[in-house]
Design a protein around this motif. Sequence first.
Motif, PDB file in Angstrom:
ATOM      1  N   LYS A 193       0.936  -1.213  -0.009  1.00 24.93           N
ATOM      2  CA  LYS A 193      -0.112  -0.052   0.086  1.00 24.93           C
ATOM      3  C   LYS A 193       0.793   1.016  -0.017  1.00 24.93           C
ATOM      4  N   SER A 194       0.504   2.353  -0.716  1.00 30.80           N
ATOM      5  CA  SER A 194       1.363   3.374  -1.003  1.00 30.80           C
ATOM      6  C   SER A 194       1.477   4.010   0.401  1.00 30.80           C
ATOM      7  N   ASN A 195       0.270   4.224   1.201  1.00 29.06           N
ATOM      8  CA  ASN A 195       0.433   4.674   2.661  1.00 29.06           C
ATOM      9  C   ASN A 195       1.302   3.662   3.765  1.00 29.06           C
ATOM     10  N   HIS A 196       2.129   2.979   3.126  1.00 29.69           N
ATOM     11  CA  HIS A 196       2.897   2.052   3.998  1.00 29.69           C
ATOM     12  C   HIS A 196       4.233   2.001   3.341  1.00 29.69           C
ATOM     13  N   ILE A 197       4.371   3.131   2.627  1.00 34.57           N
ATOM     14  CA  ILE A 197       6.033   3.056   1.716  1.00 34.57           C
ATOM     15  C   ILE A 197       6.597   4.376   2.404  1.00 34.57           C
ATOM     16  N   VAL A 198       7.814   4.139   2.912  1.00 34.21           N
ATOM     17  CA  VAL A 198       8.801   5.494   3.408  1.00 34.21           C
ATOM     18  C   VAL A 198       9.948   5.218   2.280  1.00 34.21           C
ATOM     19  N   PHE A 199      10.207   6.484   2.077  1.00 31.95           N
ATOM     20  CA  PHE A 199      11.314   6.629   0.822  1.00 31.95           C
ATOM     21  C   PHE A 199      12.237   7.566   1.470  1.00 31.95           C
ATOM     22  N   ALA A 200      13.652   6.961   1.925  1.00 37.09           N
ATOM     23  CA  ALA A 200      14.573   7.608   2.483  1.00 37.09           C
ATOM     24  C   ALA A 200      15.950   7.473   1.383  1.00 37.09           C
ATOM     25  N   GLY A 201      17.045   8.066   2.072  1.00 37.80           N
ATOM     26  CA  GLY A 201      18.079   7.743   0.983  1.00 37.80           C
ATOM     27  C   GLY A 201      18.763   9.053   0.634  1.00 37.80           C
ATOM     28  N   VAL A 202      20.066   9.220   0.548  1.00 39.90           N
ATOM     29  CA  VAL A 202      20.647  10.103   0.129  1.00 39.90           C
ATOM     30  C   VAL A 202      20.989   9.794  -1.546  1.00 39.90           C
ATOM     31  N   GLY A 203      21.044  11.063  -2.271  1.00 38.96           N
ATOM     32  CA  GLY A 203      21.342  10.980  -3.603  1.00 38.96           C
ATOM     33  C   GLY A 203      20.097  10.697  -4.630  1.00 38.96           C
ATOM     34  N   LYS A 204      19.053  11.034  -3.988  1.00 36.43           N
ATOM     35  CA  LYS A 204      17.649  10.720  -4.708  1.00 36.43           C
ATOM     36  C   LYS A 204      17.544  11.844  -5.897  1.00 36.43           C
ATOM     37  N   ASN A 205      17.292  11.456  -7.053  1.00 40.26           N
ATOM     38  CA  ASN A 205      17.250  12.138  -8.403  1.00 40.26           C
ATOM     39  C   ASN A 205      15.893  12.826  -8.481  1.00 40.26           C
ATOM     40  N   ASP A 206      15.578  13.759  -9.352  1.00 34.98           N
ATOM     41  CA  ASP A 206      14.159  14.407  -9.350  1.00 34.98           C
ATOM     42  C   ASP A 206      13.124  13.288  -9.925  1.00 34.98           C
ATOM     43  N   ASP A 207      13.525  12.458 -10.909  1.00 36.91           N
ATOM     44  CA  ASP A 207      12.662  11.527 -11.309  1.00 36.91           C
ATOM     45  C   ASP A 207      11.899  10.338 -10.482  1.00 36.91           C
ATOM     46  N   GLU A 208      12.903  10.022  -9.542  1.00 41.00           N
ATOM     47  CA  GLU A 208      12.878   9.179  -8.442  1.00 41.00           C
ATOM     48  C   GLU A 208      11.898  10.056  -7.434  1.00 41.00           C
ATOM     49  N   ILE A 209      12.043  11.218  -7.068  1.00 38.44           N
ATOM     50  CA  ILE A 209      11.302  11.934  -6.074  1.00 38.44           C
ATOM     51  C   ILE A 209       9.997  12.054  -6.877  1.00 38.44           C
ATOM     52  N   ARG A 210       9.995  12.580  -7.924  1.00 43.23           N
ATOM     53  CA  ARG A 210       8.709  12.653  -8.614  1.00 43.23           C
ATOM     54  C   ARG A 210       7.667  11.615  -8.545  1.00 43.23           C
ATOM     55  N   TYR A 211       8.203  10.458  -8.910  1.00 42.36           N
ATOM     56  CA  TYR A 211       7.636   9.275  -8.777  1.00 42.36           C
ATOM     57  C   TYR A 211       7.208   8.800  -7.636  1.00 42.36           C
ATOM     58  N   ALA A 212       7.952   8.908  -6.491  1.00 46.46           N
ATOM     59  CA  ALA A 212       7.311   8.590  -5.085  1.00 46.46           C
ATOM     60  C   ALA A 212       6.268   9.442  -4.715  1.00 46.46           C
ATOM     61  N   LEU A 213       6.546  10.858  -4.695  1.00 50.75           N
ATOM     62  CA  LEU A 213       5.469  11.460  -4.347  1.00 50.75           C
ATOM     63  C   LEU A 213       4.095  11.530  -5.279  1.00 50.75           C
ATOM     64  N   ASN A 214       4.191  11.089  -6.544  1.00 50.74           N
ATOM     65  CA  ASN A 214       3.037  10.935  -7.317  1.00 50.74           C
ATOM     66  C   ASN A 214       2.293   9.592  -6.791  1.00 50.74           C
ATOM     67  N   GLN A 215       3.087   8.504  -6.180  1.00 54.93           N
ATOM     68  CA  GLN A 215       2.299   7.366  -5.524  1.00 54.93           C
ATOM     69  C   GLN A 215       1.681   7.753  -4.220  1.00 54.93           C
ATOM     70  N   ASP A 216       1.769   8.918  -3.600  1.00 56.28           N
ATOM     71  CA  ASP A 216       1.115   9.190  -2.411  1.00 56.28           C
ATOM     72  C   ASP A 216       1.774   8.342  -1.171  1.00 56.28           C
ATOM     73  N   ILE A 217       2.970   8.407  -1.122  1.00 51.26           N
ATOM     74  CA  ILE A 217       3.962   7.448  -0.062  1.00 51.26           C
ATOM     75  C   ILE A 217       3.342   8.095   1.205  1.00 51.26           C
ATOM     76  N   PHE A 218       3.806   7.251   2.226  1.00 49.56           N
ATOM     77  CA  PHE A 218       3.571   7.855   3.380  1.00 49.56           C
ATOM     78  C   PHE A 218       4.551   8.798   4.165  1.00 49.56           C
ATOM     79  N   CYS A 219       5.753   8.464   3.704  1.00 52.44           N
ATOM     80  CA  CYS A 219       6.744   9.374   4.423  1.00 52.44           C
ATOM     81  C   CYS A 219       7.837   9.656   3.128  1.00 52.44           C
TER      82      CYS A 219
END
Length: 160
Positions: free
Chosen positions: A83-109
Amino acid sequence: MLTQPQVTSLQQHPTPFYAYDLEHLRKTLDAAKNASSPFKYHVHYAFKANVDLKVLAAVREYGFGADCVSGNEVKRAVETGFKSNHIVFAGVGKNDDEIRYALNQDIFCFNCESLPEMEEPLPPVVRAPKSMFIWKDMLPLELLAHEPPLHVVRFQAPVA
């Protein structure tokens, strides 16, 4: 655990070869769920540990979340039914595409590891998920009065 005949038969396979004891995994997941439930903790599995489909299915079946440190891990979590509301995205060096994708999934954190992750062209703060982790020493004062308001901002002092 594997029996000696099972170990012997597995030695016939070329390496690297990985065998997972799903029964043992389920016992471990049971223990984690039982230990965390009284406190209403939500357990997240670190995808960097293992992204085998059967392992992830077992973890997901227990209702655990996904702790991801790369865009590919976020994609794997989504693709394997977490479930997207059960996904946390951390880690250094995230690129714009990764950030955009994760936020478009409506992740939890979304764990913000650097100021550029909050700047244009991607304003993740504007599209903040349910919570956002920001290191205390990188919090600009203007974020405190951000419009629209942040849902949750978590602070952590840097480790000395």
